[in-house]
Design a protein around this motif. Structure first.
Motif, PDB file in Angstrom:
ATOM      1  N   MET A 106       0.874  -1.197   0.000  1.00 53.51           N
ATOM      2  CA  MET A 106       0.000   0.000   0.000  1.00 53.51           C
ATOM      3  C   MET A 106       0.898   1.229   0.000  1.00 53.51           C
ATOM      4  O   MET A 106       1.867   1.312   0.752  1.00 53.51           O
ATOM      5  N   SER A 107       0.555   2.164  -0.884  1.00 52.38           N
ATOM      6  CA  SER A 107       1.361   3.376  -0.999  1.00 52.38           C
ATOM      7  C   SER A 107       1.091   4.296   0.186  1.00 52.38           C
ATOM      8  O   SER A 107      -0.015   4.314   0.733  1.00 52.38           O
ATOM      9  N   PRO A 108       2.114   5.110   0.614  1.00 50.45           N
ATOM     10  CA  PRO A 108       1.932   6.045   1.723  1.00 50.45           C
ATOM     11  C   PRO A 108       0.864   7.072   1.420  1.00 50.45           C
ATOM     12  O   PRO A 108       0.659   7.471   0.280  1.00 50.45           O
ATOM     13  N   LEU A 109       0.188   7.483   2.513  1.00 47.30           N
ATOM     14  CA  LEU A 109      -0.849   8.498   2.409  1.00 47.30           C
ATOM     15  C   LEU A 109      -0.421   9.750   3.165  1.00 47.30           C
ATOM     16  O   LEU A 109       0.538   9.738   3.944  1.00 47.30           O
ATOM     17  N   THR A 110      -1.146  10.820   2.950  1.00 44.90           N
ATOM     18  CA  THR A 110      -0.943  12.052   3.724  1.00 44.90           C
ATOM     19  C   THR A 110      -2.038  12.148   4.759  1.00 44.90           C
ATOM     20  O   THR A 110      -3.229  12.165   4.419  1.00 44.90           O
ATOM     21  N   LEU A 111      -1.622  12.227   6.008  1.00 47.88           N
ATOM     22  CA  LEU A 111      -2.565  12.265   7.131  1.00 47.88           C
ATOM     23  C   LEU A 111      -2.651  13.692   7.652  1.00 47.88           C
ATOM     24  O   LEU A 111      -1.640  14.289   8.020  1.00 47.88           O
ATOM     25  N   LYS A 112      -3.841  14.236   7.662  1.00 43.92           N
ATOM     26  CA  LYS A 112      -4.061  15.594   8.181  1.00 43.92           C
ATOM     27  C   LYS A 112      -4.471  15.482   9.647  1.00 43.92           C
ATOM     28  O   LYS A 112      -5.444  14.796   9.960  1.00 43.92           O
ATOM     29  N   VAL A 113      -3.731  16.160  10.536  1.00 44.72           N
ATOM     30  CA  VAL A 113      -3.909  16.045  11.996  1.00 44.72           C
ATOM     31  C   VAL A 113      -4.367  17.394  12.538  1.00 44.72           C
ATOM     32  O   VAL A 113      -3.798  18.448  12.227  1.00 44.72           O
ATOM     33  N   LYS A 114      -5.444  17.328  13.340  1.00 44.87           N
ATOM     34  CA  LYS A 114      -5.945  18.499  14.074  1.00 44.87           C
ATOM     35  C   LYS A 114      -5.572  18.333  15.537  1.00 44.87           C
ATOM     36  O   LYS A 114      -6.018  17.381  16.203  1.00 44.87           O
ATOM     37  N   TRP A 115      -4.728  19.247  16.064  1.00 47.22           N
ATOM     38  CA  TRP A 115      -4.258  19.168  17.475  1.00 47.22           C
ATOM     39  C   TRP A 115      -4.479  20.522  18.127  1.00 47.22           C
ATOM     40  O   TRP A 115      -3.725  21.462  17.922  1.00 47.22           O
ATOM     41  N   GLY A 116      -5.551  20.621  18.896  1.00 41.34           N
ATOM     42  CA  GLY A 116      -5.903  21.898  19.492  1.00 41.34           C
ATOM     43  C   GLY A 116      -6.183  22.924  18.416  1.00 41.34           C
ATOM     44  O   GLY A 116      -7.035  22.735  17.546  1.00 41.34           O
ATOM     45  N   LYS A 117      -5.460  24.033  18.465  1.00 38.82           N
ATOM     46  CA  LYS A 117      -5.601  25.085  17.474  1.00 38.82           C
ATOM     47  C   LYS A 117      -4.653  24.895  16.307  1.00 38.82           C
ATOM     48  O   LYS A 117      -4.662  25.699  15.376  1.00 38.82           O
ATOM     49  N   GLU A 118      -3.860  23.866  16.363  1.00 38.31           N
ATOM     50  CA  GLU A 118      -2.879  23.631  15.305  1.00 38.31           C
ATOM     51  C   GLU A 118      -3.376  22.547  14.354  1.00 38.31           C
ATOM     52  O   GLU A 118      -4.090  21.618  14.746  1.00 38.31           O
ATOM     53  N   SER A 119      -2.957  22.666  13.098  1.00 37.89           N
ATOM     54  CA  SER A 119      -3.234  21.652  12.073  1.00 37.89           C
ATOM     55  C   SER A 119      -1.965  21.430  11.279  1.00 37.89           C
ATOM     56  O   SER A 119      -1.263  22.394  10.923  1.00 37.89           O
ATOM     57  N   PHE A 120      -1.661  20.185  11.015  1.00 39.19           N
ATOM     58  CA  PHE A 120      -0.451  19.873  10.244  1.00 39.19           C
ATOM     59  C   PHE A 120      -0.657  18.537   9.550  1.00 39.19           C
ATOM     60  O   PHE A 120      -1.603  17.784   9.833  1.00 39.19           O
ATOM     61  N   SER A 121       0.212  18.221   8.619  1.00 38.30           N
ATOM     62  CA  SER A 121       0.137  16.978   7.832  1.00 38.30           C
ATOM     63  C   SER A 121       1.419  16.189   8.034  1.00 38.30           C
ATOM     64  O   SER A 121       2.518  16.764   8.151  1.00 38.30           O
ATOM     65  N   ILE A 122       1.286  14.870   8.056  1.00 33.15           N
ATOM     66  CA  ILE A 122       2.447  13.987   8.163  1.00 33.15           C
ATOM     67  C   ILE A 122       2.265  12.839   7.171  1.00 33.15           C
ATOM     68  O   ILE A 122       1.129  12.441   6.863  1.00 33.15           O
ATOM     69  N   PRO A 123       3.350  12.259   6.668  1.00 31.14           N
ATOM     70  CA  PRO A 123       3.219  11.074   5.804  1.00 31.14           C
ATOM     71  C   PRO A 123       2.772   9.875   6.631  1.00 31.14           C
ATOM     72  O   PRO A 123       3.175   9.724   7.787  1.00 31.14           O
ATOM     73  N   PHE A 124       1.956   9.023   6.056  1.00 30.03           N
ATOM     74  CA  PHE A 124       1.341   7.935   6.815  1.00 30.03           C
ATOM     75  C   PHE A 124       1.311   6.679   5.956  1.00 30.03           C
ATOM     76  O   PHE A 124       0.796   6.674   4.847  1.00 30.03           O
ATOM     77  N   ASN A 125       1.887   5.583   6.485  1.00 34.69           N
ATOM     78  CA  ASN A 125       1.865   4.278   5.820  1.00 34.69           C
ATOM     79  C   ASN A 125       1.094   3.319   6.711  1.00 34.69           C
ATOM     80  O   ASN A 125       1.578   2.911   7.769  1.00 34.69           O
ATOM     81  N   PRO A 126      -0.121   2.922   6.333  1.00 30.64           N
ATOM     82  CA  PRO A 126      -0.970   2.087   7.188  1.00 30.64           C
ATOM     83  C   PRO A 126      -0.338   0.756   7.554  1.00 30.64           C
ATOM     84  O   PRO A 126      -0.618   0.200   8.620  1.00 30.64           O
ATOM     85  N   THR A 127       0.545   0.233   6.684  1.00 32.51           N
ATOM     86  CA  THR A 127       1.119  -1.092   6.968  1.00 32.51           C
ATOM     87  C   THR A 127       2.102  -1.059   8.146  1.00 32.51           C
ATOM     88  O   THR A 127       2.438  -2.109   8.693  1.00 32.51           O
ATOM     89  N   GLU A 128       2.591   0.106   8.559  1.00 34.08           N
ATOM     90  CA  GLU A 128       3.549   0.209   9.664  1.00 34.08           C
ATOM     91  C   GLU A 128       2.873   0.100  11.018  1.00 34.08           C
ATOM     92  O   GLU A 128       3.538  -0.056  12.037  1.00 34.08           O
ATOM     93  N   GLY A 129       1.583   0.257  11.085  1.00 29.79           N
ATOM     94  CA  GLY A 129       0.854   0.056  12.322  1.00 29.79           C
ATOM     95  C   GLY A 129       0.671   1.299  13.169  1.00 29.79           C
ATOM     96  O   GLY A 129       1.133   2.393  12.850  1.00 29.79           O
ATOM     97  N   VAL A 130      -0.046   1.098  14.291  1.00 30.36           N
ATOM     98  CA  VAL A 130      -0.390   2.212  15.202  1.00 30.36           C
ATOM     99  C   VAL A 130       0.849   2.764  15.898  1.00 30.36           C
ATOM    100  O   VAL A 130       1.000   3.969  16.108  1.00 30.36           O
TER     101      VAL A 130
END
Length: 604
Positions: free
Chosen positions: A1-25
């Motif tokens: 599975m190809s990596p995805l871009t995960l958009k994260v909302k943390w309080g008043k901040e928002s940022f994106s990180i690369p995300f590969n579902p096969t790597e696990g939690v």
């Protein structure tokens, strides 16, 4: 599975990180921890897009099982993609940073470094009734010229100026050398540690140089000794071990007696006295007791005898005068010194051909840089009614007050007073000018005062020749008449350089400031306890940096102009802070500590 871009909302901040579902939690939380500093075990992840997981993400959830093509974004967010919500706070320990400068405690410093920053100087351990020695050593410790002299004397040849003299008195020279060397080493040890020091070597050297200090009681314990006797003996030995060559003398070495100090001790502590003896029985043409019918005319008048002698201390006579019959009540150090400088003596009169009563008057003809004053606390009392008639040593308990400043102008000779008066008049004129400007509302700022001082120095340099002429004229006028105003004395040569003391401050006015005191506690003259009280070399910041008048008043003793400076009291190995107010209470009058030796230095 190809990596995805995960958009994260943390309080008043928002940022994106690369995300590969096969790597696990675990991998997802590790990436978020690196980004937010929120610990993985304290982290809570919830979905914002539909089709992910329900509720809080569990560590055993398989992220690869989600069909991310069917994930629907949160309608409240315009951006498409996988969106999650992060809840958690960053770890506090991770946000703290260490101090820019590492805190170092005194206990962790090397011993020599700790001694430099210690709040109190180190004390001396009592080795058996050696408090008399400890107190004097601590008082002399703060005299830099003496410390330097000890270094020079201990490193140079023992004894004195010539090898012949050293060979003729080798035992005495070796004893002096040992005393000087051990005292220098003792001071060095005190400077290198904040802990109490054992003065073993110096005590042994003292007992070798002064056998009387090695006396023991019937039980074998060392006997208590007199602090003044130790002080005088120590200065005598140091004077022999610290010669000063003629090239090191002050260039202005003209004195009224023609004598000059040939050692460091006399340059620091030496007081040259001018003693004048006047025969009372031939004053004004009195009759001779053995020839009542013969009137003594002017040709039979006894000439005044003038002598010069060198002392290393002044004496405050508490009993009342230098003669035993005087019973003047003394309440202040100035009164006691004045009485010790005057008195009656019995000596032979060549005119009368027999012993007669003479008036002795002493005046200072050369001032020291360090002035020592001894209070006459101890005296010998005869006991004719006792079985052994041996007498007993007694102590005078009466209070004798003293101040932080000692003015010796009235105790000086006319020649010295003429020099001091010029500096005093100039200082008085400056003070009157300052007060006049203050009353007119023209009080100067600090910068203006500095400019005026610089200008004054320039004017003073330009007017040196005129001032010299004024000084010569004042000296000549001051000695044209004697105290009675009847007889003429030799006028000083106006071209003669007037020398009043070694290395005295410029424009010296004859005032000395108290910097050390040796006290004695107890009613027994052969017992009791000695302590040293020494003015702190580095005064507290509140004293040095007081800018406002209110702050300066706080450093004054109540109802006086005395500065309440910082002091230390040396009770052998125990050292405690105190103040000038505490020191001025050491005047006596009870069983508390009372001043015995006062040390003053020339006031700048």
């Amino acid at each position: 599975m190809s990596p995805l871009t995960l958009k994260v909302k943390w309080g008043k901040e928002s940022f994106s990180i690369p995300f590969n579902p096969t790597e696990g939690v675990a991998a997802l939380k590790s990436s978020l921890e690196a980004q937010t500093k929120v610990p993985a075990n304290k982290m809570k992840l919830m979905p914002k897009s539909k089709g992910l997981w329900k509720g809080i993400l569990k560590d055993d959830f398989d992220l690869a099982s989600v069909d991310y093509t069917k994930v629907k974004p949160d309608p409240s967010v315009n951006n498409n993609g996988v969106q999650i919500l992060l809840m958690g706070s960053p770890a506090a320990v991770d946000t703290l940073t260490g101090p820019k400068v590492k805190t170092v405690f005194i206990e962790d410093l090397p011993e020599e470094e700790a001694a430099k920053v210690a709040p109190e100087p180190s004390g001396l351990i009592n080795l058996g009734n050696t408090c008399y020695l400890n107190s004097v050593v601590q008082c002399l410790r703060v005299i830099p010229e003496l410390r330097q002299g000890l270094v020079s004397a201990s490193s140079g040849p023992s004894g004195g100026a010539s090898s012949t003299a050293s060979n003729s008195a080798s035992n005495s020279s070796n004893g002096n050398k040992m005393l000087i060397t051990t005292l220098k080493d003792l001071y060095n040890n005190l400077d290198r540690t904040a802990k109490p020091v054992q003065p073993t070597g110096f005590v042994l050297a003292t007992k070798m140089a002064f056998p009387q200090f090695a006396q023991t009681a019937p039980n074998g314990a060392p006997m208590q000794q007199d602090a003044e006797e130790f002080y005088s003996g120590l200065l005598t030995n140091m004077a022999m071990a610290m010669p000063v060559s003629s090239s090191n003398h002050n260039t202005n070495t003209n004195t009224s007696s023609g004598n000059s100090s040939n050692n460091l001790i006399d340059q620091l502590f030496g007081i040259e006295m001018e003693e004048t003896y006047t025969c009372d029985e031939l004053d004004g043409g009195q009759t001779d007791e053995t020839n009542n019918d013969m009137q003594v005319d002017e040709s039979n008048t006894e000439p005044t005898v003038v002598r010069h002698d060198l002392h290393r201390k002044l004496v405050c006579n508490i009993q009342g005068g230098s003669d035993a019959s005087s019973q003047t009540n003394i309440t202040h150090i100035m009164e006691g010194i004045e009485l010790s400088l005057n008195g009656k003596v019995e000596k032979r009169s060549e005119v009368l051909g027999r012993d007669a009563i003479w008036t002795r008057r002493q005046r200072i003809s050369k001032l020291p840089k360090i002035l020592a004053v001894q209070f006459g606390r101890f005296y010998w009392k005869e006991t004719p009614d006792s079985q052994d008639h041996a007498g007993v040593k007694c102590k005078v308990m009466k209070p004798v007050a003293f101040n932080g400043i000692l003015d010796v102008y009235d105790f000086c000779s006319d020649r010295v007073q003429a020099v001091l008066k010029k500096a005093r008049d100039e200082a008085l004129a400056r003070e009157e000018d300052r007060i006049a400007k203050k009353l007119k509302g023209e009080e100067q700022t600090e910068s203006t005062e500095t400019d005026d001082k610089n200008k004054m120095d320039i004017d003073e340099t330009k007017g040196n020749e005129e001032e010299d002429e004024d000084l010569k004229a004042a000296l000549a006028m001051s000695l044209q008449e004697n105290d009675n105003g009847n007889e003429k004395e030799a006028i000083i040569n106006p071209d003669e350089q007037v020398f009043i003391g070694h290395e005295l401050p410029n424009d010296f006015q004859g005032k000395y400031e108290l910097f050390a005191v040796v006290t004695h506690k107890g009613r027994d003259a052969d017992g009791g306890h000695y302590m040293g009280w020494v003015k702190a070399e580095n005064q507290s910041q509140s004293n040095n940096n007081s800018s406002s008048n209110d702050e300066k008043k706080l450093r004054k003793i109540a109802d006086t102009d005395e500065d309440n400076d910082d002091w230390f009291v040396f009770d052998d190995d125990e050292v405690s802070p105190c103040s000038t107010e505490d020191v001025l209470k050491l005047k006596g009058g009870g069983d508390w500590h009372m001043s015995y030796l006062n040390f003053y230095r020339a006031k700048k």
